[in-house]
Design a protein around this motif. Structure first.
Motif, PDB file in Angstrom:
ATOM      1  N   SER A   1       0.825  -1.210   0.000  1.00 43.31           N
ATOM      2  CA  SER A   1       0.000   0.000   0.000  1.00 43.31           C
ATOM      3  C   SER A   1       0.858   1.258   0.000  1.00 43.31           C
ATOM      4  O   SER A   1       0.674   2.158  -0.832  1.00 43.31           O
ATOM      5  CB  SER A   1      -0.926  -0.004   1.217  1.00 43.31           C
TER       6      SER A   1
ATOM      7  N   GLU B   1      -6.659   5.141   0.192  1.00 45.83           N
ATOM      8  CA  GLU B   1      -7.578   4.193   0.812  1.00 45.83           C
ATOM      9  C   GLU B   1      -7.997   3.107  -0.168  1.00 45.83           C
ATOM     10  O   GLU B   1      -8.126   1.933   0.199  1.00 45.83           O
ATOM     11  CB  GLU B   1      -8.804   4.921   1.344  1.00 45.83           C
TER      12      GLU B   1
ATOM     13  N   LEU C   1      -5.191   0.602  -0.440  1.00 42.55           N
ATOM     14  CA  LEU C   1      -5.163  -0.244   0.752  1.00 42.55           C
ATOM     15  C   LEU C   1      -6.284  -1.277   0.726  1.00 42.55           C
ATOM     16  O   LEU C   1      -6.065  -2.450   1.048  1.00 42.55           O
ATOM     17  CB  LEU C   1      -5.264   0.615   2.011  1.00 42.55           C
ATOM     18  N   ASP C   2      -7.471  -0.859   0.332  1.00 43.83           N
ATOM     19  CA  ASP C   2      -8.598  -1.784   0.301  1.00 43.83           C
ATOM     20  C   ASP C   2      -8.347  -2.930  -0.682  1.00 43.83           C
ATOM     21  O   ASP C   2      -8.712  -4.083  -0.413  1.00 43.83           O
ATOM     22  CB  ASP C   2      -9.876  -1.036  -0.081  1.00 43.83           C
TER      23      ASP C   2
ATOM     24  N   GLU D   1      -6.735  -0.518  10.342  1.00 42.93           N
ATOM     25  CA  GLU D   1      -7.065   0.890  10.564  1.00 42.93           C
ATOM     26  C   GLU D   1      -5.818   1.713  10.838  1.00 42.93           C
ATOM     27  O   GLU D   1      -5.730   2.884  10.447  1.00 42.93           O
ATOM     28  CB  GLU D   1      -8.066   1.013  11.712  1.00 42.93           C
TER      29      GLU D   1
ATOM     30  N   THR E   1      -2.894   1.106   9.493  1.00 43.19           N
ATOM     31  CA  THR E   1      -2.307   1.303   8.169  1.00 43.19           C
ATOM     32  C   THR E   1      -3.073   2.363   7.388  1.00 43.19           C
ATOM     33  O   THR E   1      -2.487   3.197   6.686  1.00 43.19           O
ATOM     34  CB  THR E   1      -2.290  -0.019   7.391  1.00 43.19           C
ATOM     35  N   ARG E   2      -4.407   2.364   7.535  1.00 41.19           N
ATOM     36  CA  ARG E   2      -5.229   3.362   6.846  1.00 41.19           C
ATOM     37  C   ARG E   2      -4.847   4.777   7.296  1.00 41.19           C
ATOM     38  O   ARG E   2      -4.726   5.695   6.483  1.00 41.19           O
ATOM     39  CB  ARG E   2      -6.712   3.088   7.111  1.00 41.19           C
ATOM     40  N   GLN E   3      -4.655   4.948   8.596  1.00 41.47           N
ATOM     41  CA  GLN E   3      -4.247   6.257   9.106  1.00 41.47           C
ATOM     42  C   GLN E   3      -2.864   6.641   8.576  1.00 41.47           C
ATOM     43  O   GLN E   3      -2.610   7.807   8.266  1.00 41.47           O
ATOM     44  CB  GLN E   3      -4.247   6.238  10.630  1.00 41.47           C
TER      45      GLN E   3
ATOM     46  N   THR F   1      -2.930   7.832   4.831  1.00 40.50           N
ATOM     47  CA  THR F   1      -3.759   9.008   4.540  1.00 40.50           C
ATOM     48  C   THR F   1      -3.390  10.208   5.411  1.00 40.50           C
ATOM     49  O   THR F   1      -4.177  11.143   5.537  1.00 40.50           O
ATOM     50  CB  THR F   1      -5.251   8.684   4.746  1.00 40.50           C
TER      51      THR F   1
END
Length: 302
Positions: free
Chosen positions: A188, A214, A217-218, A237, A239-241, A244
């Motif tokens: 990602s 995002e 990542l998805d 979550e 990793t999402r933070q 982004t």
């Protein structure tokens, strides 16, 4: 335990250096040029206020005369075939091999060469690079090594060897799941920074950038889930933070190789993940795009 660290670069040099500092019996398997540099200047770890110079033992491939107890394999995936040839004489019936390479495909190659029993799973999290002087430069205070057996009993004898050496260690009960979680993270961050040619913060601060990150990542997480190794919600979550975060200076090792004009682990990080997605019937158009983009770059380099 007698430890052979294969590669004295950003990852192997860092973790091997910490093991040397902790008094472990460590030898670095290196090429002649790196051996001469370490002999002349030492193995240097710098950055974040640190200036450490170590003088470890080194060995060339044709100088190995007996097996080692543990082989810490920390080369780039593109160097794996030659590394396996170089370390072969260091592997005996009881030797354990702990690879920290990216992705999963290296496991098959190591098993085919050295057998399933010898090959552990490993996840290294560290933010380092090697500068023009050959020094290992710390870029962020991230330093952890997770390891475990992929089947059978856990290697308990490693707890006292790897622990207490100046970096966080964890023996995992499901190292394959941990390896997939890291793969999702590096794929990602690598896809976002390489495709957009910028830091995470630069991408996230641009209109549409966070949504793009995002979506990448998805896709990566969907492949892991389809493969039977879903990334835990809390890890996902986090990793999402990370991908982004506006203003974040974070890049990826793939991006640093790209802008530095070096070989990128295209197939190991992106191509193999995209191939597994196709086998699992999971659409990954953004992952396919970054794979194509970097294959073009790699072809130009060749």
């Amino acid at each position: 335990m007698r430890i052979l660290v294969v590669g004295a670069g950003a990852v192997g040099g860092y973790f091997g250096g910490r093991l040397v500092q902790a008094g472990r019996d460590v030898t670095f398997l290196v090429h002649p040029r790196r051996a001469r540099l370490i002999e002349r200047r030492g193995l240097r770890i710098t950055g974040l206020g640190e200036e450490t110079t170590l003088h470890p033992s080194t060995v060339l491939a044709d100088e190995i005369t007996a097996p080692f107890d543990l082989v810490l394999l920390s080369v780039k995936a593109t160097a794996l075939p030659s590394a396996m040839d170089d370390l072969a004489s260091a592997v005996g019936p009881e030797t354990l091999i702990l690879p920290t390479l990216n992705g999963m495909r290296h496991i098959d190659a190591l098993e085919a060469r050295f057998g399933e029993r010898a090959v552990l799973g490993g996840v290294a999290m560290v933010s380092t690079t090697v500068d023009d002087e050959g020094d290992i430069v710390r870029l962020a205070d991230v330093q952890s090594l997770t390891y475990g057996a992929r089947g059978g009993p856990a290697p308990d004898q490693l707890v006292g060897v790897l622990g207490g050496a100046g970096f966080e260690t964890r023996q995992s009960a499901d190292i394959v799941a941990d390896m997939w979680a890291k793969w999702v993270f590096i794929a990602s961050t690598g896809a976002v920074t390489c495709l957009m040619r910028g830091t995470i913060g630069e991408v996230a601060s641009t209109p549409g950038g966070a949504g793009f990150a995002e979506a990448v990542l998805d896709e990566c997480a969907a492949v892991a889930e389809a493969a039977g190794h879903p990334v835990p919600k809390e890890t996902l979550e986090s990793t999402r933070q990370t991908v982004t975060a506006p203003g974040s200076p974070l890049t990826s090792s793939a991006y640093r190789d790209l802008v530095g004009g070096r070989t990128v682990e295209v197939e190991e990080i992106f191509g193999d993940l995209a191939a597994r997605a196709r086998q699992l019937g999971t659409p990954v158009p953004l992952l396919d795009l970054v794979t194509l983009n970097l294959r073009v770059y790699q072809g130009r380099q060749a």
